[in-house]
Design an enzyme around this catalytic site. Structure first.
Site, PDB file in Angstrom:
ATOM      1  N   ARG A   1      -4.339   9.624   4.782  1.00  0.00           N
ATOM      2  CA  ARG A   1      -3.335   8.547   4.670  1.00  0.00           C
ATOM      3  C   ARG A   1      -2.884   8.122   6.074  1.00  0.00           C
ATOM      4  NH1 ARG A   1      -2.459   6.237  -0.544  1.00  0.00           N
ATOM      5  NH2 ARG A   1      -0.803   5.236   0.609  1.00  0.00           N
TER       6      ARG A   1
ATOM      7  N   HIS B   1      -9.083   2.543   0.330  1.00  0.00           N
ATOM      8  CA  HIS B   1      -8.232   3.339  -0.553  1.00  0.00           C
ATOM      9  C   HIS B   1      -8.194   4.771  -0.055  1.00  0.00           C
ATOM     10  CE1 HIS B   1      -6.622   5.103  -4.292  1.00  0.00           C
ATOM     11  NE2 HIS B   1      -7.523   6.036  -4.124  1.00  0.00           N
TER      12      HIS B   1
ATOM     13  N   ASN C   1      -6.814  -4.785   1.376  1.00  0.00           N
ATOM     14  CA  ASN C   1      -6.422  -3.926   2.496  1.00  0.00           C
ATOM     15  C   ASN C   1      -7.474  -2.892   2.909  1.00  0.00           C
ATOM     16  OD1 ASN C   1      -6.086  -2.246   0.360  1.00  0.00           O
ATOM     17  ND2 ASN C   1      -3.922  -1.810   0.694  1.00  0.00           N
TER      18      ASN C   1
ATOM     19  N   GLU D   1      -9.767  10.978  -9.270  1.00  0.00           N
ATOM     20  CA  GLU D   1     -10.502   9.822  -8.737  1.00  0.00           C
ATOM     21  C   GLU D   1     -11.937  10.189  -8.368  1.00  0.00           C
ATOM     22  OE1 GLU D   1      -6.383   7.774  -7.085  1.00  0.00           O
ATOM     23  OE2 GLU D   1      -7.854   8.483  -5.631  1.00  0.00           O
TER      24      GLU D   1
ATOM     25  N   TYR E   1      -7.397   1.829 -11.859  1.00  0.00           N
ATOM     26  CA  TYR E   1      -6.015   1.526 -11.440  1.00  0.00           C
ATOM     27  C   TYR E   1      -5.024   1.518 -12.606  1.00  0.00           C
ATOM     28  CZ  TYR E   1      -7.252   0.550  -6.576  1.00  0.00           C
ATOM     29  OH  TYR E   1      -7.646   0.660  -5.261  1.00  0.00           O
TER      30      TYR E   1
ATOM     31  N   THR F   1       0.044   0.654   3.380  1.00  0.00           N
ATOM     32  CA  THR F   1      -0.565  -0.266   2.408  1.00  0.00           C
ATOM     33  C   THR F   1      -0.595  -1.698   2.931  1.00  0.00           C
ATOM     34  OG1 THR F   1       0.417   1.136   0.693  1.00  0.00           O
ATOM     35  CG2 THR F   1      -0.455  -0.997  -0.018  1.00  0.00           C
TER      36      THR F   1
ATOM     37  N   ARG G   1      -6.489   0.351   8.388  1.00  0.00           N
ATOM     38  CA  ARG G   1      -5.928  -0.883   7.819  1.00  0.00           C
ATOM     39  C   ARG G   1      -5.442  -1.830   8.914  1.00  0.00           C
ATOM     40  NH1 ARG G   1      -3.129   1.978   2.549  1.00  0.00           N
ATOM     41  NH2 ARG G   1      -4.717   1.392   1.022  1.00  0.00           N
TER      42      ARG G   1
ATOM     43  N   LYS H   1     -13.139  -1.045   0.358  1.00  0.00           N
ATOM     44  CA  LYS H   1     -12.901  -2.086  -0.658  1.00  0.00           C
ATOM     45  C   LYS H   1     -13.751  -3.342  -0.404  1.00  0.00           C
ATOM     46  CE  LYS H   1      -8.213  -0.517  -1.796  1.00  0.00           C
ATOM     47  NZ  LYS H   1      -6.798  -0.943  -1.936  1.00  0.00           N
TER      48      LYS H   1
ATOM     49  N   PHE I   1       1.133  -6.835  -9.611  1.00  0.00           N
ATOM     50  CA  PHE I   1      -0.116  -7.186  -8.925  1.00  0.00           C
ATOM     51  C   PHE I   1      -1.360  -6.642  -9.629  1.00  0.00           C
ATOM     52  CE2 PHE I   1       1.673  -3.368  -6.869  1.00  0.00           C
ATOM     53  CZ  PHE I   1       0.617  -2.470  -7.009  1.00  0.00           C
TER      54      PHE I   1
END
Ligand code: UDP
Ligand code: MG
Length: 138
Positions: A85, A115, A112, A126, A49, A91, A102, A9, A57
């Site tokens: 993950r 993704h 964060n 995606e 998104y 998150t 993260r 990100k 948010f």
């Protein structure tokens, strides 16, 4: 399925963590099937998104994800979704396990660092959002 989709990100790219994060991904046993750097428009970030449109948010998320360049990639590994993950952590980086991407690189719950897809179905959606068949190996 054995594939997942990721984005490094804008905060992580801006903070010069792209190389360290790619290293963690590769050392974590993931094979890069497709990869590119790009700067999302607010329209494209909003479309990506879309599933979060109703969340409070959403507006900030779209603004943040279009604030600077990102690196998008399709990754391959056995048990890719779950293992990735695990590699990236929760998150909220304050809740992410030590050693996760993260925990190491994220600044906040919104910025964060990375993704990771949450299901085989979404990994396909995606990955297809960013990459044509010509842009993938294997
Ligand atoms: N997000 C946020 N505030 C929140 C929850 C999520 O800004 O309270 C952002 C954050 O960047 C997160 C993204 O929205 O990565 C998508 O949220 P999701 O719940 O899908 O978390 P993820 O799957 O990325 O862990
Ligand atoms: Mg998610």
């Amino acid at each position: 399925m054995n594939r997942t989709f990721t984005m490094i990100k804008p905060d992580a790219v801006a903070n010069k963590n792209t190389g360290a994060i790619l290293d963690a991904i590769i050392k974590g046993g993931f094979r890069i099937i497709a990869m590119k750097m790009l700067h999302l428009t607010p329209e494209k970030a909003g479309a990506f998104y879309e599933v979060h449109k109703a969340r409070p948010f959403y507006g900030e998320l779209v603004k943040y994800m279009s604030s600077g360049p990102i690196v998008a990639a399709i990754l391959e590994k056995d048990n890719a979704i779950e293992d990735f993950r695990k590699l990236i952590g929760a998150t909220d980086p304050t809740k992410a396990a030590p050693g996760t991407i993260r925990a190491m690189f994220a600044k906040s719950i919104d910025a964060n660092a990375i993704h990771g897809s949450d299901s085989d179905e979404n990994a396909k959606i995606e990955g297809d959002f960013y990459f044509s068949m010509m842009e993938r190996i294997g």
